[in-house]
Design a protein around this motif. Structure first.
Motif, PDB file in Angstrom:
ATOM      1  N   THR A 108       0.855  -1.196  -0.056  1.00 36.06           N
ATOM      2  CA  THR A 108       0.163   0.009  -0.036  1.00 36.06           C
ATOM      3  C   THR A 108       0.862   1.251   0.024  1.00 36.06           C
ATOM      4  OG1 THR A 108      -1.711  -1.132   1.197  1.00 36.06           O
ATOM      5  CG2 THR A 108      -1.746   1.292   1.284  1.00 36.06           C
ATOM      6  N   ILE A 109       1.862   1.189   0.617  1.00 35.51           N
ATOM      7  CA  ILE A 109       2.819   2.444   0.766  1.00 35.51           C
ATOM      8  C   ILE A 109       3.440   2.730  -0.341  1.00 35.51           C
ATOM      9  CG2 ILE A 109       4.948   3.191   1.809  1.00 35.51           C
ATOM     10  CD1 ILE A 109       4.005   1.727   4.442  1.00 35.51           C
ATOM     11  N   GLU A 110       3.938   1.561  -1.149  1.00 41.61           N
ATOM     12  CA  GLU A 110       4.637   1.882  -2.153  1.00 41.61           C
ATOM     13  C   GLU A 110       3.827   2.357  -3.497  1.00 41.61           C
ATOM     14  OE1 GLU A 110       6.125  -2.123  -3.186  1.00 41.61           O
ATOM     15  OE2 GLU A 110       7.678  -1.910  -1.618  1.00 41.61           O
ATOM     16  N   LYS A 111       2.327   1.880  -3.586  1.00 39.35           N
ATOM     17  CA  LYS A 111       1.482   2.300  -4.347  1.00 39.35           C
ATOM     18  C   LYS A 111       0.927   3.743  -4.219  1.00 39.35           C
ATOM     19  CE  LYS A 111      -0.216  -2.125  -6.188  1.00 39.35           C
ATOM     20  NZ  LYS A 111      -1.586  -2.993  -6.120  1.00 39.35           N
ATOM     21  N   LEU A 112       0.908   4.055  -2.927  1.00 37.68           N
ATOM     22  CA  LEU A 112       0.357   5.508  -2.455  1.00 37.68           C
ATOM     23  C   LEU A 112       1.381   6.561  -2.631  1.00 37.68           C
ATOM     24  CD1 LEU A 112      -2.216   4.641   0.113  1.00 37.68           C
ATOM     25  CD2 LEU A 112      -2.674   5.043  -2.270  1.00 37.68           C
ATOM     26  N   LYS A 123      -0.212  12.787  -2.981  1.00 40.13           N
ATOM     27  CA  LYS A 123      -1.388  12.999  -3.452  1.00 40.13           C
ATOM     28  C   LYS A 123      -2.504  11.736  -3.198  1.00 40.13           C
ATOM     29  CE  LYS A 123      -0.593  16.267  -7.034  1.00 40.13           C
ATOM     30  NZ  LYS A 123      -0.774  16.672  -8.502  1.00 40.13           N
ATOM     31  N   GLY A 124      -2.013  10.446  -3.222  1.00 42.54           N
ATOM     32  CA  GLY A 124      -2.931   9.357  -3.140  1.00 42.54           C
ATOM     33  C   GLY A 124      -3.117   9.104  -1.768  1.00 42.54           C
ATOM     34  N   TYR A 125      -2.307   9.001  -0.923  1.00 42.56           N
ATOM     35  CA  TYR A 125      -2.447   8.979   0.556  1.00 42.56           C
ATOM     36  C   TYR A 125      -3.266  10.274   1.158  1.00 42.56           C
ATOM     37  CZ  TYR A 125      -1.506   8.530   5.665  1.00 42.56           C
ATOM     38  OH  TYR A 125      -1.616   8.584   7.070  1.00 42.56           O
ATOM     39  N   ILE A 126      -2.865  11.423   0.779  1.00 44.82           N
ATOM     40  CA  ILE A 126      -3.855  12.503   1.059  1.00 44.82           C
ATOM     41  C   ILE A 126      -5.389  12.304   0.666  1.00 44.82           C
ATOM     42  CG2 ILE A 126      -4.005  15.124   0.788  1.00 44.82           C
ATOM     43  CD1 ILE A 126      -1.020  15.321   0.261  1.00 44.82           C
ATOM     44  N   PHE A 127      -5.477  11.958  -0.552  1.00 47.31           N
ATOM     45  CA  PHE A 127      -6.838  11.729  -0.981  1.00 47.31           C
ATOM     46  C   PHE A 127      -7.641  10.894  -0.162  1.00 47.31           C
ATOM     47  CE2 PHE A 127     -10.072   9.235  -3.381  1.00 47.31           C
ATOM     48  CZ  PHE A 127     -10.898  10.349  -4.007  1.00 47.31           C
ATOM     49  N   LYS A 191      -9.131  -1.762  -3.282  1.00 44.90           N
ATOM     50  CA  LYS A 191     -10.196  -1.100  -4.086  1.00 44.90           C
ATOM     51  C   LYS A 191      -9.940   0.427  -3.544  1.00 44.90           C
ATOM     52  CE  LYS A 191     -13.954  -4.186  -4.701  1.00 44.90           C
ATOM     53  NZ  LYS A 191     -15.586  -4.645  -4.281  1.00 44.90           N
ATOM     54  N   MET A 192      -9.457   0.580  -2.339  1.00 38.98           N
ATOM     55  CA  MET A 192      -9.401   1.969  -1.985  1.00 38.98           C
ATOM     56  C   MET A 192      -8.009   2.561  -2.228  1.00 38.98           C
ATOM     57  SD  MET A 192      -9.907   4.590  -0.161  1.00 38.98           S
ATOM     58  CE  MET A 192     -10.957   4.449   1.239  1.00 38.98           C
ATOM     59  N   VAL A 193      -7.051   1.756  -2.676  1.00 33.95           N
ATOM     60  CA  VAL A 193      -5.842   2.171  -3.268  1.00 33.95           C
ATOM     61  C   VAL A 193      -5.972   2.604  -4.582  1.00 33.95           C
ATOM     62  CG1 VAL A 193      -3.390   1.306  -3.822  1.00 33.95           C
ATOM     63  CG2 VAL A 193      -4.326   0.797  -1.775  1.00 33.95           C
ATOM     64  N   LYS A 194      -6.773   1.787  -5.506  1.00 37.99           N
ATOM     65  CA  LYS A 194      -7.111   1.932  -6.646  1.00 37.99           C
ATOM     66  C   LYS A 194      -7.830   3.063  -6.883  1.00 37.99           C
ATOM     67  CE  LYS A 194      -8.944  -0.403 -10.977  1.00 37.99           C
ATOM     68  NZ  LYS A 194      -9.675  -1.713 -11.285  1.00 37.99           N
ATOM     69  N   PHE A 195      -8.895   3.482  -6.116  1.00 41.29           N
ATOM     70  CA  PHE A 195     -10.013   4.607  -6.063  1.00 41.29           C
ATOM     71  C   PHE A 195      -8.883   6.013  -5.788  1.00 41.29           C
ATOM     72  CE2 PHE A 195     -12.802   7.472  -3.989  1.00 41.29           C
ATOM     73  CZ  PHE A 195     -13.841   7.564  -4.877  1.00 41.29           C
TER      74      PHE A 195
END
Length: 320
Positions: A108-112, A123-127, A191-195
């Motif tokens: 998750t960390i790597e993707k966000l 941005k991904g984590y902030i969102f 799903k959350m990471v993709k969203f």
């Protein structure tokens, strides 16, 4: 060289916005707890709305009174609910911010996480985390609207008398570390990471505000319409007022937000330059983006629209 004194004074005052400590603290609050920032801003703006409503020309005094009562009740209830619910939620998210590896999977960390940035500045984590921080207002919108419809008659009575009532102190318990763990599990879901990755560049603060206002208004209209404590001859004007106010606010909000897009970008760039190297600079930048829709919608809804909506609501009521 001749210096324009007025221009010089304005320039100094405007520069204070970039360096003012109170402004920075406000932006940090908007970033860490947008829902509470919005509720606090609403309380400030709500002090102006009743004045605008009561100054509306060629409208029935009782209709103005009940519209003003609705504004006061809604803002106070919203602030108390946000204070009780958002503070512990924000504290739980802060635990994740301070120790992402404890609550988030490495995948998750790597993707966000964005290259060259901390995950908390990506941005991904902030969102994803702001969905919880701002989204809580949408969840609270329904009970807030129900409580507003129920409590409004008492505010109307207060306008008509000088009787003082005692307020009960409401105490709230904090949310334990288990909440941070549950939030972490949600953030870890594919799903959350993709969203988050898909919509991280969207205008989500404005979208969430619009959804929250719509849900709150529809719920309020439903509850007010079936309330036995609100006089039947006042209901239609009240319902029209609520619907017109929210509709104009959202439409005007998106329009002004779009017009201020480039000026906001320039403001952020200058803010970064002036405050370069400051510890919480990224958090303050997030705060600017979160605060912007609250301030836009607040100005429109609480200052500009009350005169229009109260006037139109009475005209719509009389045309029936």
């Amino acid at each position: 060289m001749k210096v324009n004194r007025d221009e010089y004074t304005r320039d100094i005052s405007f520069k204070n916005i970039y360096t003012n400590k109170a402004v920075k603290k406000g932006l940090e609050l908007a970033s860490s707890n947008g829902a509470l920032f919005g509720a606090s801003a609403t309380v400030v703006f709500s002090a102006l709305r009743p004045l605008s409503i009561m100054c509306t020309p060629k409208t029935d005094k009782e209709n103005r009174k009940i519209a003003a009562a609705k504004s006061i009740t809604s803002s106070l209830i919203n602030f108390l609910l946000m204070l009780g619910i958002s503070v512990p939620l924000a504290a739980s998210i802060k635990k994740i911010d301070n120790n992402p590896k404890k609550y988030l999977k490495q995948e998750t960390i790597e993707k966000l996480k964005e290259k060259g940035k901390e995950i908390t500045d990506s941005k991904g984590y902030i969102f994803a985390t702001q969905l919880f921080k701002l989204g809580i207002a949408s969840v609270v919108a329904i009970p807030k609207a129900i409580m507003t419809a129920g409590g409004m008659p008492y505010i109307v009575d207060a306008f008509s008398s000088r009787n003082k009532s005692n307020n009960e102190n409401v105490s709230f318990k904090g949310i334990s570390d288990k909440t941070a763990e549950r939030l972490g599990k949600t953030l870890n879901s594919k799903k959350m990471v993709k969203f988050a990755d898909k919509y991280k560049n969207s205008n989500f603060p404005m979208h969430i505000n619009a959804i929250t206002d719509t849900v709150a208004t529809l719920t309020f209209m439903f509850e007010a319409n079936r309330s036995k404590k609100i006089e039947n001859e006042r209901k239609k004007a009240l319902l029209y007022n609520a619907g017109i106010s929210t509709g104009l606010s959202i439409a005007g909000g998106y329009t002004i937000d779009k017009l201020l897009e480039k000026p906001t970008e320039r403001f952020i760039e200058k803010y970064k330059k002036i405050n370069k190297g400051e510890k919480n600079i990224e958090k303050q930048i997030q705060g600017i983006k979160i605060a912007k829709p609250f301030l836009i919608l607040g100005t429109i809804y609480y200052v500009l629209i009350p005169l229009i909506s109260t006037f139109l609501a009475e005209r719509a009521d009389k045309s029936q």
